[in-house]
Structure formats: C-alpha cells, structure tokens
Design an enzyme around this catalytic site. Sequence first.
Site, PDB file in Angstrom:
ATOM      1  N   HIS A 196      44.314  52.777  60.022  1.00  0.00           N
ATOM      2  CA  HIS A 196      43.515  52.122  61.070  1.00  0.00           C
ATOM      3  C   HIS A 196      42.412  51.321  60.393  1.00  0.00           C
ATOM      4  O   HIS A 196      41.799  51.779  59.428  1.00  0.00           O
ATOM      5  CB  HIS A 196      42.929  53.195  61.990  1.00  0.00           C
ATOM      6  CG  HIS A 196      42.124  52.683  63.131  1.00  0.00           C
ATOM      7  ND1 HIS A 196      40.837  52.223  62.988  1.00  0.00           N
ATOM      8  CD2 HIS A 196      42.424  52.551  64.448  1.00  0.00           C
ATOM      9  CE1 HIS A 196      40.369  51.838  64.163  1.00  0.00           C
ATOM     10  NE2 HIS A 196      41.306  52.024  65.063  1.00  0.00           N
ATOM     11  N   ARG A 239      45.783  48.003  63.877  1.00  0.00           N
ATOM     12  CA  ARG A 239      46.892  48.795  63.362  1.00  0.00           C
ATOM     13  C   ARG A 239      48.170  47.979  63.482  1.00  0.00           C
ATOM     14  O   ARG A 239      48.227  46.990  64.213  1.00  0.00           O
ATOM     15  CB  ARG A 239      47.046  50.100  64.168  1.00  0.00           C
ATOM     16  CG  ARG A 239      45.932  51.098  63.987  1.00  0.00           C
ATOM     17  CD  ARG A 239      46.147  52.310  64.885  1.00  0.00           C
ATOM     18  NE  ARG A 239      45.789  52.029  66.261  1.00  0.00           N
ATOM     19  CZ  ARG A 239      46.163  52.778  67.307  1.00  0.00           C
ATOM     20  NH1 ARG A 239      46.928  53.840  67.116  1.00  0.00           N
ATOM     21  NH2 ARG A 239      45.780  52.482  68.520  1.00  0.00           N
ATOM     22  N   LYS A 242      49.826  46.316  66.955  1.00  0.00           N
ATOM     23  CA  LYS A 242      48.810  46.291  67.996  1.00  0.00           C
ATOM     24  C   LYS A 242      48.368  44.844  68.238  1.00  0.00           C
ATOM     25  O   LYS A 242      48.724  43.924  67.496  1.00  0.00           O
ATOM     26  CB  LYS A 242      47.618  47.157  67.600  1.00  0.00           C
ATOM     27  CG  LYS A 242      47.942  48.642  67.501  1.00  0.00           C
ATOM     28  CD  LYS A 242      48.320  49.212  68.861  1.00  0.00           C
ATOM     29  CE  LYS A 242      48.564  50.702  68.781  1.00  0.00           C
ATOM     30  NZ  LYS A 242      48.910  51.279  70.107  1.00  0.00           N
ATOM     31  N   ASP A 245      42.090  41.897  68.204  1.00  0.00           N
ATOM     32  CA  ASP A 245      40.847  42.389  68.801  1.00  0.00           C
ATOM     33  C   ASP A 245      39.697  41.846  67.961  1.00  0.00           C
ATOM     34  O   ASP A 245      39.684  41.994  66.742  1.00  0.00           O
ATOM     35  CB  ASP A 245      40.825  43.917  68.813  1.00  0.00           C
ATOM     36  CG  ASP A 245      39.620  44.497  69.559  1.00  0.00           C
ATOM     37  OD1 ASP A 245      38.561  43.843  69.578  1.00  0.00           O
ATOM     38  OD2 ASP A 245      39.741  45.605  70.113  1.00  0.00           O
ATOM     39  N   CYS A 247      36.746  42.803  67.364  1.00  0.00           N
ATOM     40  CA  CYS A 247      35.929  43.707  66.544  1.00  0.00           C
ATOM     41  C   CYS A 247      36.503  43.861  65.142  1.00  0.00           C
ATOM     42  O   CYS A 247      35.762  44.112  64.184  1.00  0.00           O
ATOM     43  CB  CYS A 247      35.775  45.065  67.211  1.00  0.00           C
ATOM     44  SG  CYS A 247      37.242  46.110  67.198  1.00  0.00           S
ATOM     45  N   TYR A 248      37.826  43.701  64.998  1.00  0.00           N
ATOM     46  CA  TYR A 248      38.433  43.836  63.672  1.00  0.00           C
ATOM     47  C   TYR A 248      38.174  42.614  62.792  1.00  0.00           C
ATOM     48  O   TYR A 248      38.580  42.601  61.630  1.00  0.00           O
ATOM     49  CB  TYR A 248      39.929  44.118  63.806  1.00  0.00           C
ATOM     50  CG  TYR A 248      40.187  45.461  64.432  1.00  0.00           C
ATOM     51  CD1 TYR A 248      39.849  46.637  63.766  1.00  0.00           C
ATOM     52  CD2 TYR A 248      40.712  45.559  65.722  1.00  0.00           C
ATOM     53  CE1 TYR A 248      40.037  47.877  64.355  1.00  0.00           C
ATOM     54  CE2 TYR A 248      40.904  46.795  66.322  1.00  0.00           C
ATOM     55  CZ  TYR A 248      40.564  47.949  65.628  1.00  0.00           C
ATOM     56  OH  TYR A 248      40.738  49.175  66.207  1.00  0.00           O
ATOM     57  N   ASP A 300      36.426  41.040  72.956  1.00  0.00           N
ATOM     58  CA  ASP A 300      37.657  41.426  72.280  1.00  0.00           C
ATOM     59  C   ASP A 300      38.631  40.249  72.179  1.00  0.00           C
ATOM     60  O   ASP A 300      39.030  39.820  71.093  1.00  0.00           O
ATOM     61  CB  ASP A 300      38.255  42.594  73.082  1.00  0.00           C
ATOM     62  CG  ASP A 300      39.691  42.954  72.748  1.00  0.00           C
ATOM     63  OD1 ASP A 300      40.359  42.205  72.025  1.00  0.00           O
ATOM     64  OD2 ASP A 300      40.163  43.998  73.221  1.00  0.00           O
ATOM     65  N   ASP A 307      30.503  42.739  75.446  1.00  0.00           N
ATOM     66  CA  ASP A 307      29.705  43.947  75.255  1.00  0.00           C
ATOM     67  C   ASP A 307      28.998  43.838  73.914  1.00  0.00           C
ATOM     68  O   ASP A 307      29.291  42.951  73.107  1.00  0.00           O
ATOM     69  CB  ASP A 307      30.554  45.224  75.350  1.00  0.00           C
ATOM     70  CG  ASP A 307      31.690  45.250  74.335  1.00  0.00           C
ATOM     71  OD1 ASP A 307      31.408  45.235  73.123  1.00  0.00           O
ATOM     72  OD2 ASP A 307      32.868  45.290  74.749  1.00  0.00           O
ATOM     73  N   HIS A 310      31.318  44.434  70.589  1.00  0.00           N
ATOM     74  CA  HIS A 310      32.099  43.281  70.129  1.00  0.00           C
ATOM     75  C   HIS A 310      31.204  42.116  69.709  1.00  0.00           C
ATOM     76  O   HIS A 310      31.562  41.343  68.819  1.00  0.00           O
ATOM     77  CB  HIS A 310      33.093  42.844  71.208  1.00  0.00           C
ATOM     78  CG  HIS A 310      34.283  43.754  71.328  1.00  0.00           C
ATOM     79  ND1 HIS A 310      34.290  44.849  72.167  1.00  0.00           N
ATOM     80  CD2 HIS A 310      35.476  43.755  70.672  1.00  0.00           C
ATOM     81  CE1 HIS A 310      35.458  45.471  72.044  1.00  0.00           C
ATOM     82  NE2 HIS A 310      36.187  44.838  71.141  1.00  0.00           N
TER      83      HIS A 310
END
Length: 378
Positions: A196, A239, A242, A245, A247-248, A300, A307, A310
């Site tokens: 992850h 991952r 998936k 996103d 945040c990654y 995201d 938010d 993020h």
Amino acid sequence: MAAAAFTPPSAERRRHYHHRRAGSMEPGRERLEDDGVQTLTSVEQTKVEDIVQEVFNVYKTNHHDSQFVLQREKHFHYLKRGLRQLTDAYECLDASRPWLCYWILHSLELLEEPIPESVASEEKLLDYLYSLKQPDGSFIMHIGGEVDVRSAYCAASVASLTNIILPTLFEGTAEWIARCQNWEGGIGGVPGMEAHGGYTFCGLAALVILKKERVLNLKSMLHWVTSRQMRFEGGFQGRCNKLVDGCYSFWQAGLLPLLHRALHAKGDPALSMSHWMFDQQALQEYILLCCQCPAGGLLDKPGKSRDFYHTCYCLSGLSIAQHFGSGDLLHEVVLGVPENRLQPTHPVYNISPDKVVQAVVYFLKKPVPRTEEEPVAD
C-alpha cells in the site's frame, strides 16, 4: 495448484492498454483496454478515465494557451476558514484533531503563508514513545491501539527531529519493517499484508531516518511504485488495480526522492541528475486540472468532495513534482504559470526543509533525556 495460482511479481496482474492520441492532453496517454472481459475494477477504471477525459476536453476548449493555474487564493481562504471553524461533516474526525492541524498548517506553509511556532517537551515525548514500543520492534498507534508501519514512522520522525533517537528505542524496528515488504515490492501495514502506498512511504521513510534502508529490496520497491502512476490520468493509485486518488500524489511520488537517494548511495549509474523516476509533468497536470475544487481546496478525483486531507497531500505531491534535488543539483519543473510554484517540502518529514533544520538545531543544543528504559553508559 499453488504454483499455478501464484502470480509472479513481474506479471503484477498486468493491464493491457492502448493509445488514444485524439482527445488526450498528451500523445502518450493510454486508456484501459479490458480485452472484452469486464470486471468491477475495469468498469470503475473506465468511468474514472471518462470523467478525467471530460475535464481535459473542457480545459482544451476553454484554454487555448494551455496555462495551468493553481488557485492559491481560494485554497488559502478555504484553509484559513478550517482553522477557525470546522463544519459538522468533520465530527467523525474528532479524534484526528492533531492531523487536521497538520494538514491545514502544512498546506498553508506550501502556499507560503505564515504559521505559528510551537515547542515540545522531549522528556514526556520519549516516555510516551517507549510506552508504545513492542518487543518485536514495532510500535502501537496509541495506548490500546493497533500495530502498523505508520506508528513506526511517526515515532522515528518525531524522535529524530527532537534528538531522542536512543539505541533501545528503535531496537528491532528496522527488521520488523523489512518483514512488512511483500512479494510485490511495496510495504503492507504489518507483515503479510498487501502493499500500500501510504504504508510503503512510512516504512521507507522510517528506515531512511534510522539509516537502515538497505534492509529492503529497493529495486523491487522501485518497480512497484513506478507501476502505480496511472497511464491515462497521470496521478497515482494506492494499490494494484485500484483507482487514481489525489492523496497518493504524495504517498507514492514522495517515495521516489527517497529511493533516488538510497540508490544513489549504492552507486547506481542509471540515475538521472535532473528528474525523479516518474512523470512529474503528468502528475502536476492531474492535480491542477482534476483535483482543484472551484471554491478552494483539493480533492481525490473529479466528482469527489474537497477536504483538508486531500488538500494537504495533493499540494505536497505537487511540490515533490515541481522540485528535484537541492543546492547545485536543484532542478525545477513548474507546469503552468510561474505563480504555481510551491515551497519545497522535505521528502522524509513532509514539512519545509528549513523547519527541519530549525528543529534539529534547536534540539541538538539540549541534553538528550534519559528514561528508565535507557541504561546510562559507564
């Protein structure tokens, strides 16, 4: 049967892609080709690609000069409002107030807004960290909480900044983190779990702090993380199989400076001296076009709500993508207008580099505290 069911790391559930040059922001973008076999994953991935393609098309229609703009003023006001008053939607994060402060304050710092200073009691901090330490080298998240790699990183991070890294405090920690690296190349929350992005960053960053990153298979980790950048969207997934996103943008892209440093220390001759080992411009494009809320704040992916979490990690990832190296090796790639440039962020601590220096210098001047856990040298 077991051998037949095993998927080797090199295969990594390979996806098949094809080029769709028309309608893409860049010629190299590739959309998912499911070979006529639909799965829940492929359906959701196609939906995301369609939404992102729509964002790209709208941008191309309305902006003939291709100028990407970071809405700094709107993000600033969104963050400042969060410091004064949070909405009812954040009630579920009541136990995460320290994180909310960090997400907001670090975002303001990246946007070059002033933030207040604070002090810490290293004696109480050291006692607390020892209370979380487990016999196998791991740390629990809090008293009565769970064990995972995040807690090891948090412990190593604050201990190094406050000059309380003592031999017994991290005895066995590097070996425990190494056991969390799995066959994929990334790191799971605990040994035996799926790789992850967030856990992989925490594990590697903790080992960099402890100067023991060589206990990992670094080349395998490099292969895993570079495979997480999405070929169409330009952002990262957390991952395998998936969705992208925002945040990654930090949790995954932030791994590349750490890996670059570790591989450089081992004398890897193939490393670039001008860019990280991911597509920095594609990541910036995804963040600027797909992750900005028109009212301020970041998110995201298109269709999701903004938010502070993020906002923090999209801006942190944008900073990583803009800045390579430091000093004589500094090389900046800022997509769009010059005002999009953010402050650099430290790849290990994700705070500004000058704040890292200030903390280290401040606490080096103070005596190292002792506890009953740490024997006094003869």
